[in-house]
Design a protein around this motif. Sequence first.
Motif, PDB file in Angstrom:
ATOM      1  N   VAL A   1      20.320   4.526  11.826  1.00  0.00           N
ATOM      2  CA  VAL A   1      21.353   5.508  11.473  1.00  0.00           C
ATOM      3  C   VAL A   1      21.977   6.073  12.742  1.00  0.00           C
TER       4      VAL A   1
ATOM      5  N   ARG B   1      21.393  11.016   6.344  1.00  0.00           N
ATOM      6  CA  ARG B   1      21.722   9.654   6.765  1.00  0.00           C
ATOM      7  C   ARG B   1      20.492   8.748   6.680  1.00  0.00           C
TER       8      ARG B   1
ATOM      9  N   SER C   1      20.066   7.861   3.021  1.00  0.00           N
ATOM     10  CA  SER C   1      21.027   6.852   2.560  1.00  0.00           C
ATOM     11  C   SER C   1      20.596   5.458   2.994  1.00  0.00           C
TER      12      SER C   1
END
Length: 637
Positions: free
Chosen positions: A602, A627, A630
């Motif tokens: 990330v 992040r 995700s």
Amino acid sequence: MICRLFLTSLLAGAAVVTALAEDLPLPQARVILAPGSEYSETARVWQGIPGIERAPKGRLWSTWYSGDEGEGAIGNYALVATSGDDGKHWSKPFVIEGPKGTKIGDPIPWLDPKGRLWVFYNQLTEKTATRPTLRGTCAIRCDDPDKATPTWSAPFLVAKDGILFGKPIIRSSGGWLAPFFLMGNQAGRPETCTLLSLNEGESWEWHGGTSIPEPLRNFSEATLAQRKDGSIWMVIRTSKGLYESTSKDEGKTWSEAIAMPQFEGPSTRACMMKLASGAFLLIYHDAKKLKSGAYPRTRLTAWLSDDEGRTWPLRLLVDERSSVSYPDAIQAPDGRIYITYDHGRYNAGEKEVLVAIVSEEDLRAGKFVSQGSAQRLVVNRTLGYGNHSDKRTEAEVAAKLPPKEKLHLYLLIGQSNMAGRGVLDTEKRLSRQRVLKFSPNNKWTHGIEPLHHDKPAAVGAGLGMSFAREMAEAYPEATIGLIPCAVGGTPLERWEKGGDLYAQALERARLAMKDGTIKGILWHQGEADSGHEGKSKSYADRLAKMIVDLRADLGSGELPFVAGKLGEFLALESKEKQPSYWPLVNELIASIPARVPKTAVVESTDLKHKGDQVHFDTPSLRTFGQRYASAMKLLQK
């Protein structure tokens, strides 16, 4: 109950005060002027019950008690700190500790009319096969409290069978009168009572008191003030709030204790005192009753009365937060009032002793308006884990763990930016119900920040909490279990197989996996390797091997692994003007998905540091965690 005072001179540089008191019925405590690491902020797991006093020339003294076990446990000890700059900075505290099998607690400092500083404290020594439980109030004293390191007496007995809970007052006719809670051998005397000294503290005698009905009695901590007519007024803690009693013969006999209707509230100590102006000050809680009928220890408030406590029309909110309690106060010759109290006695990230400075002007205005007023000055904050509240929570969580397949585990490893150094934003400290963390005791507890305990004085908000919230949203039937293992300032070699931190993380993960199912690994590290060219160039090869090894040892060959790039705000050279290779390390971190399957990286683009050009700030950590989540969700598809 008579005491004789035993003083001892200190040898230059001595760290421990010891002396024999021949008629001391309690085993004698020791004063440790240079306490070791076993008494440090990282060793103490809770703290509270503070007191405050001011020496004639302005030096402040603070007392409280603490320990490496929960409140009230055998082994607790008192602490004493001082400030020479009006509370802005405080010394490392010294310790008053009893012998094995003893608890020291409830310290209260008091400056007597001769300018001597007393520190009263409660001592309880548990019973043995050859003696009963021993309890009483003891004290130490110094004659030069304006010195940063005064000479303290040896501990001496004040009174047996009870606790001196509040500062003495000086009666208008002479004599020192102190509130006292009689325990143990009451011999028919009321438990909420007073001690009187007519010889400047050389001896103290039981003098009279009142009684709180048994259903309302809760230590009966009391505080005293004398009115213009000579009567002495007592305000008393009960389980229903504050009660009051009055003596018209300077403490010999007392009226029946009755409720103070305006001060129905939590069962906790109040502080009441007569100010130099003649107004009365009362510090207690302006709390609203909960649906359960209980009152929380919140909204610590100072009230002012111009009719000696009969009405209280004026008030100032000192601290609106929850878990604030146990005020004590003193007034300086210039009129300023120093109020101390504890905040978050057992709560991670809190556990602090605080001071507020107010004036009558503030109290009458209902807000802080005077020059020199201050709020939330920190005397001390402790950082240890493992108090009785922590252990109760662990037991409660253990009793309600979800099935193993529904407890999704994530291992958090790396260095300080994984551990978290962000400022704790109070509204986001608490997790949602379905987030747990694996405690330093290797037990499950609520997911409350700080998650890590690698460096208790530095840890704060991290990326793990926002990651967990996102994962809980994505998997509504699951509980998210975080296994915090990151340690600040550590190089990759300690995380490679054979390294100490690799072994520790693996051990904790395996213990956690007895209760849940491992679902992924979060990694953020590299700053410690960026200062060395060779370590930077080999970073990707070493990290890739670590991932493979760790997956194999966890029994999951394609366990999702998410790494984060280093902050782009890092300096390009060290303070010693040596180059930093963090851009190269970031490039190599970015290459990991091409080298190792089921991995992701990330970005740290647009994230900010907290002012030190090293650590992400709290908003950036929240974003970073999202992040990570995700990326993890994509790997799990």
